[in-house]
Design a protein around this motif. Sequence first.
Motif, PDB file in Angstrom:
ATOM      1  N   GLU A 150       0.943  -1.214   0.015  1.00  0.00           N
ATOM      2  CA  GLU A 150       0.237  -0.026  -0.167  1.00  0.00           C
ATOM      3  C   GLU A 150       1.025   1.233  -0.005  1.00  0.00           C
ATOM      4  O   GLU A 150       0.750   2.145  -0.596  1.00  0.00           O
ATOM      5  N   ARG A 151       1.986   1.231   0.897  1.00  0.00           N
ATOM      6  CA  ARG A 151       2.863   2.391   0.814  1.00  0.00           C
ATOM      7  C   ARG A 151       3.501   2.562  -0.275  1.00  0.00           C
ATOM      8  O   ARG A 151       3.551   3.716  -0.915  1.00  0.00           O
ATOM      9  N   GLU A 169       1.394   3.751  -3.218  1.00  0.00           N
ATOM     10  CA  GLU A 169       0.690   4.966  -3.141  1.00  0.00           C
ATOM     11  C   GLU A 169       1.953   6.021  -3.572  1.00  0.00           C
ATOM     12  O   GLU A 169       1.886   6.802  -4.066  1.00  0.00           O
ATOM     13  N   LYS A 220       1.920   8.733  -6.905  1.00  0.00           N
ATOM     14  CA  LYS A 220       2.060  10.168  -6.534  1.00  0.00           C
ATOM     15  C   LYS A 220       3.521  10.725  -6.939  1.00  0.00           C
ATOM     16  O   LYS A 220       3.661  11.915  -6.776  1.00  0.00           O
TER      17      LYS A 220
END
Length: 434
Positions: free
Chosen positions: A101-102, A105, A109
């Motif tokens: 997830e980290r 993301e 971004k």
Amino acid sequence: MTAPRIAGPWPESLWRATAPFVAPSPRLEGEQRADVAIIGAGFTGLRAALELAQAGSDVVVVDAGDVGWGASGRNGGQVNPMMPFNGPEQLRKLLGPQHFERLAEASLKSADDLFDTIARHGIDCQARQNGWLRVIHSAKAHQAALRDVAEWRAMGAEFELVEGEALWKIAGTRAYRSGVVSPRGGAVQPLMLAQGFAEAARRHGARIFGQSPVTDLSRASGGVWEVWSKEGVVRAPMVIVATNAYSSDLVPGLRRSLLPATPVQIASEPLDDSVINEILPQGHTISDSRRVIMFGRREPDNRMIYGSMGRLVKSDVFAGFDWLRRDAERVYPMLRGVRWEYRWGGHIALTDDHLPHLHEPQPGLLAGFGYNGRGVALSSVMGRVLAQRALGAPAESLAFPVTPIRPVPWRGIKRLGMGPAIWTMKMMDYLETR
């Protein structure tokens, strides 16, 4: 230890020809003391230096060449907000749900992060965020793209699959039938970006030294690290190694944990509007889904840049430019007969799992590298993350997992087989696109 050497002359690239003159950084001489010493004045090291200096840390950066001499000043300048090679499900299996997830993301971004940083520090590097187009070369790759786009979109990515006339209007070529548009992507003049990072870091107090290859890295009494060059030393409680594909054996095992690859690029003469306006008319950058990818972009002065994988003939002498020209003419027939004024190459770092690697082999020693062709955006994220860790952020809070250094299996054989492997992959790509 691999013998360090002062970096050779700058490559005769378009980036070097169009970047403003910047006075060389001074050599490291005598003793310097700092809170953090950074080895490597590319995107990773300079972004880390900027973040640390902004936070009030005393920072020294040293490089065997100078700001942007390596991959950071030679690359294709594409800002692509997506992890290379691995789809979401593959990443989840490799990383586990928390780190996936980290990292996902941070990757999605990464382009916005870089363009925001450029704007915040007023860096003049011809930055434009007009989108990135990844064209699909085969029916099999199209099916994989359908799956990956659906999975990434479920996570909030703004990827869009385009086909037929809609694709051709964006790409300016009919060599492909489908593609994926990422509107957050874009382009920079990479050497100017490196210079801008350096200038911003200096404004906040960072000291940068060039032509100072590090000959030894050791820990002295009291937990202080010593970074030695031939003529000087930096003493600091924290060291960040940001040398990527230009790594030596300063950190045991680091060089053997990556595979260097050799992208090459060509840049055309300025083209007539009637020619260049047919190519990528909306200003997107472009790459494709082949095993040996192409990547390209048009420049503000009407030049076309085209790149792919090449091969190293000897130190800083690259080959593969004739194939590049032929492939550029295959994708964009209007380029036949144009004069290609610049040709250059460099080294990037590939990792065995196709993921960036963040290591902390000893207390106070960090290393980050391995962007697998997505270095413009991801290296900047890595620099920020390394700075966070140096400032005391818990390892479990970082965007990249902290992992042990592991050698690439059969690295020597893989390096020797790189040339034949590229030839084989080109043949497989050719057969799939017929």
